[in-house]
Design a protein around this motif. Structure first.
Motif, short mmCIF file in Angstrom:
data_model
loop_
_atom_site.label_atom_id
_atom_site.label_comp_id
_atom_site.label_asym_id
_atom_site.label_seq_id
_atom_site.Cartn_x
_atom_site.Cartn_y
_atom_site.Cartn_z
N THR A 28 0.85 -1.19 0.00
CA THR A 28 0.00 0.00 0.00
C THR A 28 0.88 1.24 0.00
O THR A 28 2.10 1.16 0.22
CB THR A 28 -0.91 0.03 1.24
OG1 THR A 28 -0.08 0.23 2.41
CG2 THR A 28 -1.70 -1.26 1.38
N LEU A 29 0.26 2.39 -0.23
CA LEU A 29 1.03 3.63 -0.22
C LEU A 29 1.59 3.90 1.17
O LEU A 29 2.73 4.35 1.31
CB LEU A 29 0.14 4.79 -0.67
CG LEU A 29 0.87 6.09 -1.01
CD1 LEU A 29 1.78 5.91 -2.22
CD2 LEU A 29 -0.12 7.23 -1.28
N ARG A 51 1.78 -3.43 -9.29
CA ARG A 51 0.79 -3.16 -8.25
C ARG A 51 0.53 -1.65 -8.22
O ARG A 51 1.48 -0.86 -8.15
CB ARG A 51 1.29 -3.64 -6.90
CG ARG A 51 0.29 -3.45 -5.76
CD ARG A 51 0.88 -3.91 -4.43
NE ARG A 51 1.23 -5.32 -4.48
CZ ARG A 51 2.44 -5.80 -4.20
NH1 ARG A 51 3.42 -4.97 -3.87
NH2 ARG A 51 2.68 -7.09 -4.23
N LEU A 52 -0.73 -1.25 -8.29
CA LEU A 52 -1.09 0.16 -8.25
C LEU A 52 -1.31 0.58 -6.80
O LEU A 52 -2.22 0.06 -6.12
CB LEU A 52 -2.35 0.41 -9.08
CG LEU A 52 -2.80 1.86 -9.23
CD1 LEU A 52 -1.71 2.72 -9.86
CD2 LEU A 52 -4.08 1.94 -10.08
N LEU A 53 -0.47 1.48 -6.32
CA LEU A 53 -0.53 1.91 -4.92
C LEU A 53 -1.58 3.00 -4.70
O LEU A 53 -2.25 3.02 -3.66
CB LEU A 53 0.84 2.41 -4.47
CG LEU A 53 1.99 1.40 -4.53
CD1 LEU A 53 3.30 2.09 -4.20
CD2 LEU A 53 1.73 0.23 -3.59
N ALA A 54 -1.68 3.92 -5.66
CA ALA A 54 -2.63 5.03 -5.52
C ALA A 54 -2.74 5.77 -6.84
O ALA A 54 -1.85 5.70 -7.69
CB ALA A 54 -2.18 6.00 -4.42
N THR A 55 -3.86 6.45 -7.03
CA THR A 55 -4.00 7.35 -8.17
C THR A 55 -3.93 8.78 -7.65
O THR A 55 -4.12 9.04 -6.45
CB THR A 55 -5.33 7.11 -8.91
OG1 THR A 55 -6.42 7.21 -7.97
CG2 THR A 55 -5.34 5.75 -9.57
N ALA A 113 -11.67 2.51 -13.47
CA ALA A 113 -11.11 1.21 -13.83
C ALA A 113 -10.51 0.49 -12.63
O ALA A 113 -10.33 -0.73 -12.66
CB ALA A 113 -10.05 1.38 -14.91
N PHE A 114 -10.18 1.28 -11.57
CA PHE A 114 -9.57 0.69 -10.37
C PHE A 114 -10.31 1.21 -9.13
O PHE A 114 -9.75 1.95 -8.32
CB PHE A 114 -8.08 1.06 -10.30
CG PHE A 114 -7.30 0.60 -11.50
CD1 PHE A 114 -6.90 -0.73 -11.62
CD2 PHE A 114 -6.97 1.49 -12.51
CE1 PHE A 114 -6.18 -1.15 -12.73
CE2 PHE A 114 -6.25 1.08 -13.62
CZ PHE A 114 -5.86 -0.26 -13.74
N PRO A 115 -11.55 0.83 -8.98
CA PRO A 115 -12.37 1.38 -7.89
C PRO A 115 -11.88 1.03 -6.50
O PRO A 115 -12.23 1.72 -5.53
CB PRO A 115 -13.76 0.78 -8.16
CG PRO A 115 -13.49 -0.49 -8.93
CD PRO A 115 -12.29 -0.16 -9.79
N ASP A 116 -11.06 0.00 -6.38
CA ASP A 116 -10.56 -0.41 -5.06
C ASP A 116 -9.24 0.27 -4.69
O ASP A 116 -8.74 0.08 -3.57
CB ASP A 116 -10.38 -1.93 -5.02
CG ASP A 116 -11.69 -2.68 -5.19
OD1 ASP A 116 -12.74 -2.13 -4.77
OD2 ASP A 116 -11.67 -3.78 -5.76
N LYS A 169 -4.78 11.40 -1.84
CA LYS A 169 -5.45 12.20 -0.81
C LYS A 169 -6.19 11.32 0.17
O LYS A 169 -6.14 11.54 1.39
CB LYS A 169 -6.40 13.20 -1.46
CG LYS A 169 -7.04 14.14 -0.44
CD LYS A 169 -7.85 15.23 -1.11
CE LYS A 169 -8.43 16.18 -0.05
NZ LYS A 169 -9.19 17.29 -0.65
N GLU A 170 -6.88 10.29 -0.35
CA GLU A 170 -7.59 9.36 0.54
C GLU A 170 -6.63 8.62 1.45
O GLU A 170 -6.97 8.26 2.57
CB GLU A 170 -8.36 8.34 -0.29
CG GLU A 170 -9.64 8.84 -0.92
CD GLU A 170 -10.33 7.75 -1.71
OE1 GLU A 170 -11.53 7.52 -1.47
OE2 GLU A 170 -9.68 7.12 -2.57
#
Length: 334
Positions: A150-151, A230-234, A242-245, A250-251
């Protein structure tokens, strides 16, 4: 006067005008239409994509070019000019004829880099803003075997290993670079930035294991979906559909939002009539199913602005970027 005499008189006039060589004048030769200006466009149009061929930016620009060609009736030819944070297209507009045959993509970096280093153009005074079409979605991705998931995990790792975690970005001063630098400052971490000329080069590097993390456009998407990355954050104001999870930065706890509209521009001093022809042709591309398919492929939303609104956006953004650069301590000296 008989028609034969009228014909002879016409020949005589032309003979005198050409040093005695008789020419037969076609009817209507001297009409106003004969001296009308050349219809625009009447030859191929060059559209500069200031990124390497093969990347997401290149793919989107080629889709726009192919679609606009159908409306304009002439080829719109992409010329790739990668480097200097995506500003070489804007630089090429300085001194280019404002006839509508030389255009460029206008990425966000053109409003930012002039505040960081000496550039050969002024993004407000030296450019004609024609139409805004779309924008990038940015994200922070890492290799599947990275020691964080995770981020927040990445921040903890970076704090334990200051300066040891590298990330690729699309060039010094580009949005993917400055967004991570701003985030890093707020998170209290020090990362090791590695600049590339574009997204295609970044993907080669991260998939090849040469870097562990990247900040860039959604060219990472298929590799995230396949499990290679692995996508950590947008970095947008909202989660990507496309990546709702996947949370936004900021979140995740750090107030960093980075969104990047872009469109088409040309040299200063373009004829408003030519600008309208181009505006209408490129606006129409947004209704093209193939263009929409390409935008969806790279997870880019439609962000439309007409010429006047786009020019006003450029002026506002130029001022806003100056404030950002000064806040981050990256302003050019002198």
């Amino acid at each position: 006067m008989p028609s034969t005499q009228r014909s002879i008189s016409r020949r005589q006039v032309l003979s005198l005008a050409t040093g005695g060589t008789a020419l037969v004048a076609a009817p209507g030769l001297f009409s106003g239409a004969a001296f009308a200006q050349e219809k625009y466009p009447s030859r191929p149009i060059k559209l500069i994509a200031p990124w390497p061929a093969g990347g997401s930016s290149d793919g989107v620009m080629r889709a726009f070019a192919d679609s606009a060609s159908k409306t304009l009736g002439v080829p719109v030819i992409i010329e790739n000019k990668p480097g200097v944070g995506g500003t070489l297209g804007a630089a090429a507009m300085v001194g280019a004829a404002p006839d509508g045959y030389t255009l460029t993509q206008l990425p966000l970096g053109i409003y930012r880099l002039p505040h960081m280093q000496k550039m050969p153009f002024d993004p407000v005074a030296d450019l004609t803003h024609i139409v805004c079409l779309t924008g990038y979605t940015f994200g922070i991705a890492c290799t599947a075997d990275a020691p964080f998931k995770t981020l927040k995990d990445m921040v903890a790792y970076a704090k334990a290993n200051p300066g040891q975690l590298e990330y690729g970005h699309t060039g010094t001063g580009t949005t993917p670079h400055l967004a991570i630098e701003e985030f890093s400052e707020k998170a209290g971490i020090r990362l090791n930035p590695v600049p590339f000329k574009g997204s295609a080069e970044i993907m080669q590097a991260i998939l090849g294991g040469h870097i562990r993390m990247m900040s860039g456009t959604t060219e990472f998407a298929p590799h995230v979906q396949s499990g290679k990355l692995r996508l950590l954050a947008t970095l947008g104001s909202q989660r990507n559909k496309a990546f709702p999870d996947v949370p936004t930065v900021k979140e995740s706890g750090w107030d960093t939002i980075s969104e990047s509209p872009f469109g088409i521009g040309g040299p200063k001093g373009m004829d408003p009539a030519v600008v309208k022809v181009l505006h209408d042709a490129f606006k129409k591309t947004l209704d093209d199913a193939k263009v929409q398919e390409t935008l969806d492929k790279f997870f880019q939303p439609v962000i439309y602005m007409n010429s006047a609104d786009y020019q006003a956006y450029g002026e506002r953004t130029f001022k806003a970027e100056k404030a950002t650069i000064e806040r981050l301590g990256l302003a050019k000296k002198g």
